[in-house]
Design a protein around this motif. Structure first.
Motif, short mmCIF file in Angstrom:
data_model
loop_
_atom_site.label_atom_id
_atom_site.label_comp_id
_atom_site.label_asym_id
_atom_site.label_seq_id
_atom_site.Cartn_x
_atom_site.Cartn_y
_atom_site.Cartn_z
N VAL A 68 -41.92 50.13 -82.86
CA VAL A 68 -42.21 51.34 -83.78
C VAL A 68 -41.36 51.47 -84.74
O VAL A 68 -41.88 51.84 -86.13
CB VAL A 68 -41.71 52.50 -82.58
CG1 VAL A 68 -41.94 53.94 -83.42
CG2 VAL A 68 -42.77 52.46 -81.29
N HIS A 69 -40.14 51.10 -84.82
CA HIS A 69 -39.21 51.10 -86.09
C HIS A 69 -39.67 50.49 -87.21
O HIS A 69 -39.57 50.64 -88.51
CB HIS A 69 -37.75 50.47 -85.72
CG HIS A 69 -36.84 50.34 -86.79
ND1 HIS A 69 -36.73 49.34 -87.75
CD2 HIS A 69 -36.07 51.48 -87.35
CE1 HIS A 69 -35.40 49.69 -88.30
NE2 HIS A 69 -35.35 50.88 -88.35
N LYS A 70 -40.48 49.11 -87.17
CA LYS A 70 -41.06 48.36 -88.15
C LYS A 70 -42.02 49.29 -89.17
O LYS A 70 -42.25 49.05 -90.16
CB LYS A 70 -41.83 47.25 -87.55
CG LYS A 70 -40.99 46.33 -87.08
CD LYS A 70 -41.86 44.93 -86.42
CE LYS A 70 -40.67 43.94 -85.86
NZ LYS A 70 -41.55 42.85 -85.32
N HIS A 71 -42.48 50.33 -88.38
CA HIS A 71 -43.50 51.39 -89.18
C HIS A 71 -43.07 52.36 -89.93
O HIS A 71 -43.65 53.17 -90.54
CB HIS A 71 -44.69 51.68 -88.28
CG HIS A 71 -45.52 50.54 -87.71
ND1 HIS A 71 -46.52 50.07 -88.11
CD2 HIS A 71 -45.18 49.87 -86.54
CE1 HIS A 71 -46.87 48.92 -87.53
NE2 HIS A 71 -46.25 48.87 -86.45
N PHE A 72 -41.49 52.72 -89.87
CA PHE A 72 -41.16 53.77 -90.18
C PHE A 72 -39.94 53.38 -91.23
O PHE A 72 -38.77 52.77 -90.77
CB PHE A 72 -40.74 54.86 -89.30
CG PHE A 72 -41.99 55.25 -88.61
CD1 PHE A 72 -42.61 56.45 -89.11
CD2 PHE A 72 -42.28 54.91 -87.48
CE1 PHE A 72 -43.64 56.89 -88.56
CE2 PHE A 72 -43.26 55.42 -86.81
CZ PHE A 72 -44.13 56.51 -87.30
N LYS A 73 -39.95 53.96 -92.38
CA LYS A 73 -38.55 53.23 -93.11
C LYS A 73 -37.30 54.36 -93.02
O LYS A 73 -36.30 53.83 -93.08
CB LYS A 73 -39.00 53.40 -94.80
CG LYS A 73 -39.99 52.47 -95.14
CD LYS A 73 -40.41 52.68 -96.80
CE LYS A 73 -41.65 51.55 -97.20
NZ LYS A 73 -41.83 51.77 -98.24
N ASN A 74 -37.58 55.45 -92.55
CA ASN A 74 -36.53 56.57 -92.58
C ASN A 74 -37.03 57.50 -91.83
O ASN A 74 -38.21 57.70 -91.22
CB ASN A 74 -36.01 56.94 -94.11
CG ASN A 74 -37.12 57.49 -94.82
OD1 ASN A 74 -37.99 58.15 -94.31
ND2 ASN A 74 -37.18 57.11 -95.97
N SER A 75 -35.95 58.56 -91.48
CA SER A 75 -36.40 59.87 -90.63
C SER A 75 -37.37 60.58 -91.30
O SER A 75 -38.16 61.31 -90.50
CB SER A 75 -35.13 60.47 -90.57
OG SER A 75 -34.38 61.08 -91.69
N LYS A 104 -42.76 63.22 -90.76
CA LYS A 104 -44.09 63.28 -91.40
C LYS A 104 -45.31 62.88 -90.27
O LYS A 104 -46.14 63.78 -90.20
CB LYS A 104 -44.19 62.53 -92.70
CG LYS A 104 -45.54 62.68 -93.36
CD LYS A 104 -45.47 61.87 -94.59
CE LYS A 104 -46.97 62.10 -95.34
NZ LYS A 104 -46.77 61.09 -96.69
N ALA A 105 -45.19 61.94 -89.54
CA ALA A 105 -45.83 61.35 -88.67
C ALA A 105 -46.10 62.24 -87.60
O ALA A 105 -47.20 62.42 -87.10
CB ALA A 105 -45.74 60.00 -88.30
N LEU A 106 -44.90 62.73 -87.14
CA LEU A 106 -44.89 63.74 -86.12
C LEU A 106 -45.48 65.01 -86.19
O LEU A 106 -46.15 65.70 -85.41
CB LEU A 106 -43.58 63.86 -85.52
CG LEU A 106 -43.07 62.69 -84.76
CD1 LEU A 106 -41.39 62.88 -84.23
CD2 LEU A 106 -43.70 62.37 -83.32
N ARG A 107 -45.21 65.41 -87.69
CA ARG A 107 -45.71 66.75 -87.86
C ARG A 107 -47.47 66.62 -87.91
O ARG A 107 -48.28 67.61 -87.67
CB ARG A 107 -45.20 67.31 -89.40
CG ARG A 107 -43.80 67.78 -89.25
CD ARG A 107 -43.47 68.50 -90.46
NE ARG A 107 -42.08 68.91 -90.14
CZ ARG A 107 -40.97 68.24 -90.44
NH1 ARG A 107 -40.98 67.10 -91.31
NH2 ARG A 107 -39.62 68.63 -90.52
#
Length: 86
Positions: free
Chosen positions: A46-53, A58-61
């Motif tokens: 999962v971490h590979k798809h997100f650069k930062n918090s 944004k994805a969760l919203r």
């Protein structure tokens, strides 16, 4: 290797004698910390798809909106953008 290089140093005590915790209370703030903690650990895939918090938020919203749930007011703890003066 000779015998001198293979021996380990004797570990020093973890706490020094001058530290006095006799009046301390174990776990005094544990419950408060657990209730207010918001740290989430992502799996490596999962971490590979997100650069930062910000990307995670944004994805969760987006997911929350897709479910039809209203978003609450954003936290005031977000980092302020600072301008650089020269």
């Amino acid at each position: 290797m000779n015998e001198k290089t293979t021996k380990h140093k004797v570990a020093e005590p973890e706490m020094r004698a001058e530290y006095d915790f006799s009046g301390g209370v174990r776990g005094k703030y544990h419950k408060r910390y657990i209730e207010s903690s918001n740290v989430v650990v992502l799996e490596p895939d999962v971490h590979k798809h997100f650069k930062n918090s910000s990307a995670v938020n944004k994805a969760l919203r987006s997911l929350i909106r897709a479910e039809g749930r209203p978003l609450t007011k954003r936290s005031t703890r977000t980092r302020a953008k600072t301008s650089v003066r020269r």
